[in-house]
Write a protein that holds these residues in place. Structure first.
Motif, PDB file in Angstrom:
ATOM      1  N   VAL A  38       4.679  -9.716   1.185  1.00  0.00           N
ATOM      2  CA  VAL A  38       4.817 -10.411   2.464  1.00  0.00           C
ATOM      3  C   VAL A  38       4.654  -9.430   3.620  1.00  0.00           C
ATOM      4  O   VAL A  38       3.978  -9.720   4.621  1.00  0.00           O
ATOM      5  CB  VAL A  38       6.184 -11.120   2.544  1.00  0.00           C
ATOM      6  N   GLN A  39       5.267  -8.253   3.486  1.00  0.00           N
ATOM      7  CA  GLN A  39       5.146  -7.244   4.541  1.00  0.00           C
ATOM      8  C   GLN A  39       3.696  -6.797   4.709  1.00  0.00           C
ATOM      9  O   GLN A  39       3.204  -6.640   5.834  1.00  0.00           O
ATOM     10  CB  GLN A  39       6.039  -6.051   4.217  1.00  0.00           C
ATOM     11  N   GLU A  40       2.998  -6.603   3.585  1.00  0.00           N
ATOM     12  CA  GLU A  40       1.617  -6.134   3.652  1.00  0.00           C
ATOM     13  C   GLU A  40       0.686  -7.197   4.212  1.00  0.00           C
ATOM     14  O   GLU A  40      -0.184  -6.908   5.043  1.00  0.00           O
ATOM     15  CB  GLU A  40       1.159  -5.708   2.255  1.00  0.00           C
ATOM     16  N   LEU A  41       0.861  -8.441   3.777  1.00  0.00           N
ATOM     17  CA  LEU A  41      -0.019  -9.513   4.230  1.00  0.00           C
ATOM     18  C   LEU A  41       0.279  -9.945   5.661  1.00  0.00           C
ATOM     19  O   LEU A  41      -0.630 -10.327   6.404  1.00  0.00           O
ATOM     20  CB  LEU A  41       0.083 -10.712   3.289  1.00  0.00           C
ATOM     21  N   SER A  42       1.556  -9.898   6.055  1.00  0.00           N
ATOM     22  CA  SER A  42       1.921 -10.314   7.416  1.00  0.00           C
ATOM     23  C   SER A  42       1.305  -9.396   8.451  1.00  0.00           C
ATOM     24  O   SER A  42       1.035  -9.814   9.587  1.00  0.00           O
ATOM     25  CB  SER A  42       3.448 -10.336   7.562  1.00  0.00           C
TER      26      SER A  42
END
Length: 275
Positions: free
Chosen positions: A130-134
């Motif tokens: 989630v952190q990488e895609l956000s």
């Protein structure tokens, strides 16, 4: 006694030490003050490394001092278990030991809602994804399908990981309610929670007594109806039926005792069947 070696990369600002001589000496000593002194020197020498490992997890909601204590405990276990004759470098043995101790701490002490270990692992993978895609999607939370494609998980496992993100911390019952617009009305979550309804017990009692009331003689049923449903006094009932008030009182007491005995008997039979 060995002294700190030259610095080499092991995390941010790392400075490793060489304690191979101390470990070899430690293995030859009997339990006592001298052995404990050598042991404490080794622990002290490697404590900064343990603290660095704790520092990397500082953003997971735990106090850094608590994480440092857990990491120090892992370091002590690593020192006590390390065999210099079987391992080339203490660091290679200690890092997984300390990291495992930190992970166990998060698993056993920081989750407010208990979930299986597999779900916890899914949560960690999804959290990182989630952190990488956000960062590349204008801050929008990615969907389960996007997370599955990014992590290699199935879409179902990605969805489980997303749900687990909300299980790490529970909401306090004293938390203020937000009705939208960023403002509350002074009410807390506890103010809107339901409670036990006293009328439920009354419904249960009525349903338990209903079949036994039906078995009473017609006059007894009529008297109970007039007394408890029409709210008539015993004197008024006596005048309507042409009997004395004392007779009405005895009839009511006898009917209620009979129904109560039948209800208790029926409940006892149900309990025996269930057992």
């Amino acid at each position: 006694m060995a002294t700190p070696a030259t610095a080499r990369d092991h995390g941010r600002g790392a400075r490793d030490v060489d304690t191979s001589d101390e470990f070899r000496l430690l293995a030859t000593l009997e339990d006592g003050p001298v052995k404990e002194q050598i042991r404490q020197r080794i622990i002290t020498a490697w404590l900064p490394m343990a603290h660095r490992l704790a520092y990397r997890l500082r953003e997971r909601g735990e106090h850094l001092d608590d994480l440092k204590q857990v990491a120090a405990l892992g370091l002590v276990k690593a020192v006590d278990r390390f065999d210099p004759d079987r391992a080339e470098a203490f660091e290679q043995f200690a890092v997984p030991t300390i990291t495992g101790e930190l992970k166990r701490h998060f698993r056993d002490h920081t989750w407010h809602v208990h979930v299986p270990r597999r779900i916890q692992d899914l949560r960690n993978k999804v959290r990182t994804a989630v952190q990488e895609l956000s960062a590349t999607s204008d801050g929008r939370t990615p969907t389960a399908a996007q997370l599955a494609a990014h992590t290699g998980l199935t879409e179902q496992d990605a969805a489980l990981g997303l749900k687990a993100l909300g299980s790490y911390r529970s909401l306090s019952l004293e938390a203020a309610l937000d009705h939208g617009g960023g403002g509350g009305d002074g009410h807390a979550l506890v103010d809107v929670l339901g409670g036990l309804e006293d009328a439920f017990g009354l419904v249960e009692d009525r349903e338990a007594a209903r079949p036994f009331l039906a078995r009473l003689p017609e006059r007894d049923r009529r008297i109970l109806y007039l007394r408890f449903f029409e709210d008539m006094t015993q004197s008024a009932i006596a005048a309507r039926l042409g009997i004395t008030q004392m007779h009405v009182s005895r009839l009511i007491s006898r009917a209620l005792a009979r129904v109560r005995a039948e209800v208790v008997k029926g409940a006892a039979e149900e309990y025996r069947k269930a057992a």
